[in-house]
Design a protein around this motif. Structure first.
Motif: not given
Length: 96
Positions: A56, A60-62, A64-66, A68-69
């Motif tokens: 992850a 995952i570059n973003k 915030g998304t990283r 959450w994941v």
């Protein structure tokens, strides 16, 4: 590339050190009684979680998304661990 490898080594080292805790506790008390299969399952969970978190982080570059994941991966780890330990869902794999 070196920073990624260092991070991966840290993640794997922490997982290995976490596996040493019950092994050491078994030397001092009879209340911790893990079998070989317990160590295998815990190793799969810990190293698998560490690998997924590393994946992850790399893919995952973003930010915030990283986050959450990674949080989702950790929640799944804790739910599986709790189910195997005490059976919070009552599945056939429950520890009770």
């Amino acid at each position: 590339m070196t920073a990624n490898n260092n991070r991966l080594m840290i993640i794997l080292s922490v997982a290995g050190l976490l596996l040493l805790l019950p092994l050491m506790a078994m030397q001092f008390t009879s209340e911790v009684n893990w079998t070989f299969s317990d160590f295998i399952v815990a190793g799969i969970l810990l190293f698998g979680t560490g690998g997924l978190i590393e994946l992850a982080i790399r893919k995952i570059n973003k930010v915030g998304t990283r986050i959450w994941v990674i949080l989702g991966i950790l929640i799944v780890l804790f739910l599986i661990w709790a189910e195997l330990a005490v059976g919070i869902f009552g599945s056939p794999f429950a520890g009770n």
